[in-house]
Scaffold this active site. Structure first.
Site, PDB file in Angstrom:
ATOM      1  N   ASN A  60       0.850  -1.187   0.000  1.00 37.41           N
ATOM      2  CA  ASN A  60       0.000   0.000   0.000  1.00 37.41           C
ATOM      3  C   ASN A  60       0.884   1.235   0.000  1.00 37.41           C
ATOM      4  O   ASN A  60       2.015   1.197   0.499  1.00 37.41           O
ATOM      5  CB  ASN A  60      -0.872  -0.011   1.264  1.00 37.41           C
ATOM      6  CG  ASN A  60      -1.807   1.181   1.340  1.00 37.41           C
ATOM      7  OD1 ASN A  60      -2.476   1.527   0.349  1.00 37.41           O
ATOM      8  ND2 ASN A  60      -1.877   1.824   2.494  1.00 37.41           N
ATOM      9  N   HIS A 106       0.760   5.182   1.441  1.00 38.24           N
ATOM     10  CA  HIS A 106       0.006   6.042   2.361  1.00 38.24           C
ATOM     11  C   HIS A 106       0.662   7.421   2.387  1.00 38.24           C
ATOM     12  O   HIS A 106       1.889   7.514   2.484  1.00 38.24           O
ATOM     13  CB  HIS A 106      -0.018   5.429   3.771  1.00 38.24           C
ATOM     14  CG  HIS A 106      -0.847   6.228   4.714  1.00 38.24           C
ATOM     15  ND1 HIS A 106      -2.230   6.200   4.695  1.00 38.24           N
ATOM     16  CD2 HIS A 106      -0.513   7.103   5.691  1.00 38.24           C
ATOM     17  CE1 HIS A 106      -2.701   7.018   5.627  1.00 38.24           C
ATOM     18  NE2 HIS A 106      -1.682   7.582   6.238  1.00 38.24           N
ATOM     19  N   SER A 153       4.728   6.837   2.495  1.00 33.92           N
ATOM     20  CA  SER A 153       5.316   5.544   2.861  1.00 33.92           C
ATOM     21  C   SER A 153       4.715   4.444   1.988  1.00 33.92           C
ATOM     22  O   SER A 153       3.508   4.439   1.735  1.00 33.92           O
ATOM     23  CB  SER A 153       4.978   5.186   4.322  1.00 33.92           C
ATOM     24  OG  SER A 153       5.306   6.234   5.202  1.00 33.92           O
ATOM     25  N   ASP A 164      -3.124   0.935   8.035  1.00 29.83           N
ATOM     26  CA  ASP A 164      -1.952   1.775   7.764  1.00 29.83           C
ATOM     27  C   ASP A 164      -0.746   1.434   8.637  1.00 29.83           C
ATOM     28  O   ASP A 164       0.035   2.320   9.029  1.00 29.83           O
ATOM     29  CB  ASP A 164      -2.320   3.268   7.890  1.00 29.83           C
ATOM     30  CG  ASP A 164      -3.345   3.696   6.848  1.00 29.83           C
ATOM     31  OD1 ASP A 164      -3.355   3.092   5.760  1.00 29.83           O
ATOM     32  OD2 ASP A 164      -4.145   4.597   7.130  1.00 29.83           O
TER      33      ASP A 164
END
Ligand code: GAR
Length: 211
Positions: free
Chosen positions: A103, A105, A132, A141
């Site tokens: 992911n 973020h 990040s 997250d």
């Protein structure tokens, strides 16, 4: 060549950066949970297969996630890439893709998890901010961080100007992280990710503001 599936919910600028980076991966599909996600058209125009699975009408998060996993797995990806996929994911779904889902973020995690990261960074008065890329774990997250990029927060920054400065970095680090995965250069040890053969890191500081 490693296969990836990219999940989006909106404009898909990170997806586009990955698609245009000419990485040594096969992008098997781009999947959105919203049929009006702008990134779908971009992907289609670049010749990538697209699919939509709307979360609306599902009785539970788990039921949607189970169907989503079935759809993703039909493309047999080695890596699932969340690129602005704005859904909280159920634990079973995350575990199914352990160490093979990443992911991006828009903050320097673990600071500013969740939404409105840029506005909160300005509100809190931090002097540096950033983005990040991380492996996805069940806690929202969180998860082993692959790389981060740092930008200064300027005195006259607004949410808009700060988010644009961070987004430029997102488009640099996300394709890079996908390439590292494809090249087999990432190893996860607990909460730490090692990147094999990365360039030397210039160990000087970013001091904001400077005298
Ligand atoms: C990006 O800024 C990404 O970091 C963020 O959503 C935006 C999507 O933009 N993701 C999150 O906030 C996830 N928690 P994009 O659709 O243009 O890539």
């Amino acid at each position: 060549m490693k296969r990836i599936v990219i999940l989006i919910s909106g404009r898909g600028s990170n997806m586009q950066a990955i698609l245009e980076a000419k990485l040594p991966v096969q992008v098997a599909a781009v999947i959105a949970n919203k049929e009006d996600a702008g990134g779908l058209q971009t992907a289609a125009s670049l010749g990538i297969a697209t699919a939509v699975l709307s979360h609306k009408g599902y009785p539970s998060r788990e039921a949607f996630d189970a169907d989503l996993a079935r759809l993703i797995d039909s493309y047999q990806p080695d890596l699932v890439v969340l690129a602005g996929f704005m859904r909280i994911l159920s634990e079973g779904f995350v575990r199914h893709y352990e160490n093979r889902m990443i992911n991006i973020h828009p903050s320097l995690l673990p600071a500013f998890t969740g939404l409105s990261t840029h506005a909160r960074a300005i509100q809190e008065g931090v002097k540096v901010h950033g983005c990040s890329v991380h492996f996805v774990t069940p806690e929202l997250d969180h998860g082993p961080i692959i790389c981060q990029a740092v930008v200064p927060v300027l005195d006259d920054d607004t949410e808009d100007t700060l988010s644009k400065r961070v987004l430029v970095c997102e488009h640099q680090i996300y394709p890079q992280a996908v390439r590292w995965f494809a090249e087999g250069r990432l190893s996860v040890e607990g909460n730490r990710v090692r990147v094999a053969n990365h360039a030397d890191i210039q160990a000087h500081s970013l001091i904001v503001p400077r005298d």
